[in-house]
Design an enzyme around this catalytic site. Sequence first.
Site, short mmCIF file in Angstrom:
data_model
loop_
_atom_site.label_atom_id
_atom_site.label_comp_id
_atom_site.label_asym_id
_atom_site.label_seq_id
_atom_site.Cartn_x
_atom_site.Cartn_y
_atom_site.Cartn_z
N HIS A 12 43.23 37.79 30.98
CA HIS A 12 42.54 39.09 30.79
C HIS A 12 43.59 40.21 30.79
O HIS A 12 44.13 40.56 31.83
CB HIS A 12 41.54 39.34 31.92
CG HIS A 12 40.74 40.61 31.76
ND1 HIS A 12 39.37 40.64 31.83
CD2 HIS A 12 41.12 41.88 31.52
CE1 HIS A 12 38.94 41.87 31.64
NE2 HIS A 12 40.00 42.65 31.46
N HIS A 14 44.97 44.09 28.90
CA HIS A 14 44.89 45.23 27.97
C HIS A 14 46.31 45.62 27.57
O HIS A 14 47.15 45.89 28.44
CB HIS A 14 44.24 46.44 28.66
CG HIS A 14 42.86 46.15 29.14
ND1 HIS A 14 41.73 46.41 28.40
CD2 HIS A 14 42.41 45.59 30.30
CE1 HIS A 14 40.65 46.04 29.07
NE2 HIS A 14 41.04 45.54 30.24
N LYS A 98 34.04 39.58 24.01
CA LYS A 98 33.93 40.34 25.26
C LYS A 98 32.66 41.19 25.25
O LYS A 98 32.41 41.95 24.33
CB LYS A 98 35.16 41.25 25.40
CG LYS A 98 35.18 42.13 26.65
CD LYS A 98 35.40 41.32 27.91
CE LYS A 98 35.21 42.15 29.17
NZ LYS A 98 36.35 42.98 29.51
N HIS A 135 32.19 41.84 31.31
CA HIS A 135 32.43 42.91 32.28
C HIS A 135 31.11 43.05 33.05
O HIS A 135 30.15 43.64 32.55
CB HIS A 135 32.82 44.23 31.60
CG HIS A 135 33.15 45.29 32.60
ND1 HIS A 135 34.44 45.74 32.81
CD2 HIS A 135 32.37 45.97 33.48
CE1 HIS A 135 34.43 46.66 33.77
NE2 HIS A 135 33.19 46.81 34.19
N HIS A 173 37.38 39.60 36.01
CA HIS A 173 37.81 40.35 37.20
C HIS A 173 36.71 40.43 38.27
O HIS A 173 36.23 41.50 38.62
CB HIS A 173 38.33 41.76 36.86
CG HIS A 173 37.56 42.49 35.78
ND1 HIS A 173 36.21 42.71 35.83
CD2 HIS A 173 37.98 43.06 34.62
CE1 HIS A 173 35.84 43.37 34.77
NE2 HIS A 173 36.89 43.60 34.01
N ASP A 246 43.99 41.87 34.19
CA ASP A 246 43.33 43.14 33.86
C ASP A 246 44.32 44.30 33.92
O ASP A 246 43.94 45.43 34.21
CB ASP A 246 42.12 43.41 34.77
CG ASP A 246 41.22 44.52 34.22
OD1 ASP A 246 41.28 44.79 33.01
OD2 ASP A 246 40.49 45.12 35.03
C1 NCD Z 1 40.21 48.80 31.66
C2 NCD Z 1 40.91 49.66 30.62
O1 NCD Z 1 41.55 50.65 30.99
O2 NCD Z 1 40.83 49.34 29.43
N1 NCD Z 1 40.18 49.52 32.90
C3 NCD Z 1 40.05 48.98 34.13
O3 NCD Z 1 39.94 49.73 35.09
N2 NCD Z 1 40.06 47.69 34.31
C4 NCD Z 1 38.85 48.43 31.19
C5 NCD Z 1 38.22 47.33 31.97
O4 NCD Z 1 38.67 46.18 31.96
O5 NCD Z 1 37.23 47.60 32.66
ZN ZN Z 2 39.82 44.70 31.61
#
Ligand code: NCD
Ligand code: ZN
Length: 347
Positions: A12, A14, A98, A135, A173, A246
Site C-alpha cells: 500500500h 502513495h 481501490k 479504505h 491500513h 501507506d
Molecule cells: C493518503 C494520501 O495522502 O493519499 N493519506 C493518508 O493519510 N493515508 C490517503 C489514504 O490512504 O487515506
Molecule cells: Zn493510503
Amino acid sequence: MELTLTRPDDWHLHVRDTDALTTVIPHTARQFARAIIMPNLQPPVTTTKQALAYHQRILAAVPDGVHFTPLMTLYLTDQTTADDIIEAQASNRVQAVKLYPAGATTNSAAGVTEISKTWGALESMEEQGLPLLVHAEVTDPEIDVFDREQVFIDRHLQPLTQRFPQLKVVLEHVTTREGVQFVSSAPDTVAATITAHHLLLNRNAMFKGGLQPHSYCLPVLKRELHREALLAAAISGNRKFFLGTDSAPHTRERKESACGCAGIYTAHAALELYAQAFEDADALQQLEGFASHFGADFYGLPRNTDQITLVKKDWQVPDSYPLMGSALVPLFAGETLHWQVKAGSTD
Ligand code: NCD
Ligand code: ZN
C-alpha cells in the site's frame, strides 16, 4: 547485529506523480521489489489506459540499475463497469482495485457514494480474481472520527464479504482491535495491511507538546490498546496480515497549515521502522513472513528471490527531503533510528 530477509514488497503506497516521483520512488525502490501503487491522483486513475501510462511514468523515476516493479491499481467509482474490470485484468499490470468511500480521505471526492452502485464491478472482480482494497472508514459526520473504521466494518465490510464470498478483500491500513478481530475471524479471502506508523505510534503522537501535523494521517492514529492489537497481529505469523506502509507524501505547506492534509511519509525508512517495531516486541524472527511472504502469497504472485540485509546501526533521519520545489518532512525527522538497510544489499 544483522538481519537478512527475502526482499520485501510494500502492499500500500502513495507515490503521487510528475516531479514528486523523483524524490519518493528511489526511497521505496531502495528496499522494496514491488509496491501496490494507490490510484488517488488528481484526476484519479480510473481506467486501465491511465494506469498503464502512470506505470511508465513511475518506471522512468526508478534509478539506473535498480529493479522495482510498480503494481498498479484502479480507483473504483460509481461508474466502474464489469468491462472495465475485464480490461484491467487482461492488462496483467493492474493488480487490484481501490475502494475509497467518497470524501473519506485525500483525493477521494470521486470515490464510491454507495457500495451497491459497484456491485456489477465487484461481481466481475470476484470472477476475475482481482482483489478489492478497501479504505474502511465511514464518512458519516455524525460518527466519531475514532470509530469510523469499526462502523464501516459493521455497516459495509461484513455484508460485502458475505455478498461476495470469493472476492479477495484487503482491509487497508487496519487501525483498530475490532478491525484485527474482523480480519482474523473472516475467511481466507480477507486480509489486511498494517502501516509502520500505526505499529509505532498511538494517538498521543498527534498532540505531543502541541499539535503535530506530521503525525496526522487517515485512518487517524488510535489509542494504545489498538496499537497493541495491531502489533500482536503483525508479529503473530498469521498470513492474513502483511506490510503496507501507506507512505503518503505531502509538501510541508500542505501539512503545516490551518487545514493540514492527512498523510504520514515513511518510505525513507520503511523497513527500518518495521524492524524497530518488531524488535521492540522481541519478534524480529517474524518480520520476514510479514514483510516478504504473506502479501505475495495473498495476491498469488511469486515471492521475491533476492535478499536484503538490515544492520543495527544508528543513523539520523534528515529534517526534510526536497519535494516539488518545497520540502517533505518524513516521520521521525531529525531523530535517530537504530536499524539501517545495507546499501546495495541483494541476493
Ligand atoms: C493518503 C494520501 O495522502 O493519499 N493519506 C493518508 O493519510 N493515508 C490517503 C489514504 O490512504 O487515506
Ligand atoms: Zn493510503
